[in-house]
Motif scaffolding. Structure first.
Motif, PDB file in Angstrom:
ATOM      1  N   VAL A 132       7.852 -14.979   4.756  1.00 16.72           N
ATOM      2  CA  VAL A 132       6.938 -15.731   5.617  1.00 16.72           C
ATOM      3  C   VAL A 132       5.550 -15.111   5.555  1.00 16.72           C
ATOM      4  N   LEU A 133       4.534 -15.930   5.842  1.00 20.73           N
ATOM      5  CA  LEU A 133       3.141 -15.512   5.726  1.00 20.73           C
ATOM      6  C   LEU A 133       2.645 -14.933   7.047  1.00 20.73           C
ATOM      7  N   ILE A 134       2.068 -13.740   6.960  1.00 18.50           N
ATOM      8  CA  ILE A 134       1.472 -13.057   8.106  1.00 18.50           C
ATOM      9  C   ILE A 134      -0.009 -12.822   7.796  1.00 18.50           C
ATOM     10  N   VAL A 135      -0.861 -13.032   8.770  1.00 21.21           N
ATOM     11  CA  VAL A 135      -2.268 -12.653   8.643  1.00 21.21           C
ATOM     12  C   VAL A 135      -2.645 -11.776   9.829  1.00 21.21           C
ATOM     13  N   VAL A 136      -3.207 -10.627   9.532  1.00 24.33           N
ATOM     14  CA  VAL A 136      -3.741  -9.727  10.549  1.00 24.33           C
ATOM     15  C   VAL A 136      -5.261  -9.822  10.467  1.00 24.33           C
ATOM     16  N   ALA A 137      -5.917 -10.074  11.599  1.00 25.11           N
ATOM     17  CA  ALA A 137      -7.366 -10.303  11.574  1.00 25.11           C
ATOM     18  C   ALA A 137      -8.067  -9.621  12.740  1.00 25.11           C
ATOM     19  N   GLU A 138      -9.206  -9.003  12.428  1.00 24.42           N
ATOM     20  CA  GLU A 138     -10.021  -8.390  13.471  1.00 24.42           C
ATOM     21  C   GLU A 138     -10.828  -9.456  14.211  1.00 24.42           C
ATOM     22  N   ILE A 161      -8.671  -2.323  11.203  1.00 27.59           N
ATOM     23  CA  ILE A 161      -7.846  -2.671  10.045  1.00 27.59           C
ATOM     24  C   ILE A 161      -7.991  -1.588   8.979  1.00 27.59           C
ATOM     25  N   PRO A 162      -6.922  -1.199   8.306  1.00 24.55           N
ATOM     26  CA  PRO A 162      -7.014  -0.150   7.276  1.00 24.55           C
ATOM     27  C   PRO A 162      -7.896  -0.588   6.103  1.00 24.55           C
ATOM     28  N   LYS A 163      -8.865   0.261   5.759  1.00 31.34           N
ATOM     29  CA  LYS A 163      -9.752   0.020   4.623  1.00 31.34           C
ATOM     30  C   LYS A 163      -9.911   1.302   3.821  1.00 31.34           C
ATOM     31  N   GLY A 166     -14.628   0.179   1.543  1.00 33.29           N
ATOM     32  CA  GLY A 166     -14.586  -1.064   2.297  1.00 33.29           C
ATOM     33  C   GLY A 166     -13.528  -2.061   1.876  1.00 33.29           C
ATOM     34  N   LYS A 167     -12.671  -1.697   0.918  1.00 34.65           N
ATOM     35  CA  LYS A 167     -11.611  -2.616   0.497  1.00 34.65           C
ATOM     36  C   LYS A 167     -10.492  -2.648   1.533  1.00 34.65           C
ATOM     37  N   ILE A 168      -9.943  -3.846   1.745  1.00 31.82           N
ATOM     38  CA  ILE A 168      -8.807  -3.975   2.657  1.00 31.82           C
ATOM     39  C   ILE A 168      -7.567  -3.339   2.032  1.00 31.82           C
ATOM     40  N   GLN A 169      -6.881  -2.495   2.793  1.00 32.47           N
ATOM     41  CA  GLN A 169      -5.627  -1.887   2.336  1.00 32.47           C
ATOM     42  C   GLN A 169      -4.476  -2.732   2.889  1.00 32.47           C
ATOM     43  N   ARG A 170      -4.116  -3.752   2.121  1.00 38.52           N
ATOM     44  CA  ARG A 170      -3.136  -4.734   2.617  1.00 38.52           C
ATOM     45  C   ARG A 170      -1.762  -4.117   2.829  1.00 38.52           C
ATOM     46  N   GLN A 190       2.429  -2.151   6.598  1.00 31.94           N
ATOM     47  CA  GLN A 190       3.277  -1.102   7.163  1.00 31.94           C
ATOM     48  C   GLN A 190       2.993  -0.906   8.655  1.00 31.94           C
ATOM     49  N   GLU A 191       1.723  -0.999   9.052  1.00 34.36           N
ATOM     50  CA  GLU A 191       1.381  -0.894  10.475  1.00 34.36           C
ATOM     51  C   GLU A 191       1.933  -2.087  11.253  1.00 34.36           C
ATOM     52  N   TYR A 192       1.950  -3.249  10.615  1.00 29.90           N
ATOM     53  CA  TYR A 192       2.532  -4.429  11.254  1.00 29.90           C
ATOM     54  C   TYR A 192       4.025  -4.215  11.485  1.00 29.90           C
TER      55      TYR A 192
END
Length: 598
Positions: free
Chosen positions: A505-511, A567-569, A573-577, A582-584
């Motif tokens: 399933v698709l998850i999006v984490v957003a600031e 959010i982990p970067k 400045g790159k997003i660490q998906r 893992q934090e999710y």
């Protein structure tokens, strides 16, 4: 009588080590400005001429050799400033392998620092007296006090008298560049003097850099884009370099264009987010006061480049004399020292329209209609003495033009491998195509395609989202979320999949911008928050789910809203998906609205 039609070799082409490079500058232009640090991003602070930098490098180099550290690894821990630069060159002058890092802030940074020390088997830490005092006496120093700590500001200039030049050549390791991987297993890229000099030549040729093309940077010095692409490059070209702290830029982005205008900077740049932030945080009346016509090389790299960002910045700063054609998108990675390709000074800016669906299916084609349209930005050509191939990551067959595959690189900028990781190094740095010809190649892990020789980067292999047999680039889904409502912060979301009862399933984490506050429909009217704007959660969820469904034909299973700047970067400045995922899963995300004043 002299011959005609011959091109005189550049002085820079004669360098074989970075020690030779700096010593040449110190001998030929001893009193020329090498580095000027800008306090608070505005005031002229400490500076170095080439003579002064060479003296400090000899002093530190002599001291390190007397300490028996030649050939060993030494960790460099510095805040923004010129101390790092003299320490780095001091390591080179002692034939010490520098390991740039950053003073720890919090438990996560401390764990990463400990992992780097363990992986590199560092013999000492070189830093300032202030950092040494704060870290070694910290309650959570995690045993870092057990390693030897040296302070460069306590090293006397008299140590220079004891210095003698150690043996080094193009194959000698100059430093270890630790990549932004997982905290537990960091990988140190072994970058040689020859790697650096080749990359400098490529950058200098692409951007037509000379002694008369000033450079400005606010990028972290422990990261390859700031260290190699600005600081070391400036010594190679003989260009004066103006530096400011990343924090000073983030706090007031106007300092960047203001300094470019004041010092007539030719070459500067940063990741995509920096240009967006500068537009948002500057006013039209400020832009009219600046003259950016000097800024002929506005480098953009280190993260996906958005065509909208380029146009938006060019339009906003047109009154300042900036033009769209001043943008020079580039692509690179630590494993190739830094740059793989960039838009050269004589090359047109490549912005291409392609089909979103076709790109997800693995090839670049014309869009079927407006809803299928996607713009991608070209990252220029590679240097003439370097080869780039697009290769199918599974079959290892070479792809054709406009066919998406993994980007493979061959050339003198490709590093020696990862420190003390021979098996992973063989897999990444010594790859062969299916036909076994013309190798070895460096596998970048990045996806892309070529069009008329230009490289277009489309994403990371490990980040690709596969649902219902279809490929989706996470940055496309993230962009959809970030533009569907103003509460979302740009370049601050992560899309990924997780397993739920046997289904992906698709998850999006957003600031979320801190000026907003979550409420329900029932409490919206009663909201008494005066300093924040109330937002109805149900409406945000509906808007986001609809946007993802319409743009990607995907069902958004969960939208997790988190606090600003949590959010982990990576340091660039790159997003660490994966780290975000893992934090999710561990429920350790900083959820928006928790613990804040209502």
């Amino acid at each position: 009588m002299g011959q005609t039609g011959l091109v005189s070799p550049r002085v820079e082409d004669q360098f074989s080590t970075l020690v030779q490079m700096l010593q040449y500058r110190a001998e030929q232009m001893p009193d020329r400005l090498a580095f000027q640090y800008l306090l608070h991003g505005e005031e002229e602070g400490p500076s170095f001429t080439y003579r002064e930098l060479d003296l400090r490098a000899r002093s530190i180099g002599g001291y390190l050799r007397q300490k028996g550290l030649e050939g060993k690894r030494v960790l460099l821990l510095y805040h923004a400033g010129l101390d790092f630069i003299e320490a780095y060159f001091g390591c080179l002058y002692a034939n010490v392998i520098a390991v740039p890092a950053y003073p720890p802030k919090g438990n996560h940074h401390m764990q990463r620092l400990q992992a780097i020390i363990h992986d590199s088997a560092a013999s000492a830490v070189l830093t300032t007296s202030q950092v040494k005092e704060s870290v070694t006496h910290s309650a959570d120093s995690g045993g870092l006090h057990q390693i030897e700590w040296l302070a460069n500001d306590a090293i006397s200039a008299a140590e220079a008298a004891s210095w003698s030049k150690p043996y080094a050549d193009e194959e000698t390791i100059a430093f270890l560049q630790y990549t932004s991987g997982s905290t537990g297993s960091p990988k140190g890229v072994m970058v040689t003097h020859g790697n650096l000099l080749h990359n400098f030549r490529s950058i200098q040729t692409s951007f037509a850099l000379t002694e008369e093309t000033p450079i400005l940077s606010w990028l972290p010095l422990f990261h390859d884009l700031g260290l190699i692409g600005k600081v070391l490059l400036s010594v190679y070209t003989g260009s004066p370099a103006y530096l400011m702290s990343p924090l000073d830029f983030i706090q007031r982005p106007r300092r960047w264009p203001a300094a470019i205008s004041k010092y007539r900077i030719y070459y500067s740049g940063g990741p995509n987010f920096a240009y967006d932030m500068t537009v948002r945080k500057t006013k039209p009346e400020e832009r009219e006061q600046w003259d950016l016509s000097c800024w002929r090389v506005a480098m953009n790299g280190a993260e996906p480049i958005q065509s909208e960002t380029l146009r938006r910045f060019a339009e906003a700063f047109e009154p300042s004399g900036f033009r769209l054609e001043y943008f020079h998108p580039g692509y690179g990675l630590a494993e190739n020292t830094l740059m793989v390709s960039a838009r050269g000074i004589q090359q047109r800016l490549g912005i291409y329209e392609v089909s979103k669906q076709a790109l997800n299916d693995g090839y670049a084609a014309e869009p079927l209609d407006e809803s299928d349209r996607k713009e991608v930005v070209g990252c220029g050509h590679t240097s003439t003495d370097q080869e780039v191939r697009i290769v199918h990551p599974d079959t290892r067959q070479t792809c054709g033009d406009n066919e998406v595959g993994e980007i493979w690189v061959k050339g003198k900028s490709a590093a020696k491998g990862y420190w003390d990781k021979p098996e992973v190094s063989r897999e990444v740095f010594y790859a062969q195509t299916a036909d076994g010809e013309d190798g070895p190649y460096l596998r970048t892990g990045d996806l892309g395609f070529t069009r008329n020789g230009e490289i277009i980067v489309t994403g990371r292999i490990k980040d690709m989202i596969i649902m219902h047999g279809q490929n989706h680039y996470p940055q496309d889904i993230e962009y959809t979320i970030e533009t569907c409502d103003p509460i979302f912060r740009p370049n601050s979301s992560a899309a990924f999949t997780v397993d739920k009862d046997g289904e992906e399933v698709l998850i999006v984490v957003a600031e979320v911008h801190r000026k907003y506050w979550p409420v329900s429909r029932q409490t919206f009217a009663e909201s008494k928050v005066s300093h924040r704007t109330p937002v109805v959660l149900e409406e945000i969820w509906t808007t986001a789910r609809k946007a993802v469904a319409e743009a990607h034909e995907l069902r958004l299973h969960e939208l997790v809203l988190i606090k600003e700047q949590s959010i982990p970067k990576t340091s660039s400045g790159k997003i660490q998906r994966n780290a975000c995922k893992q934090e999710y899963l561990s429920r350790s995300l900083s959820i928006w609205g928790e613990g804040a004043e209502q």
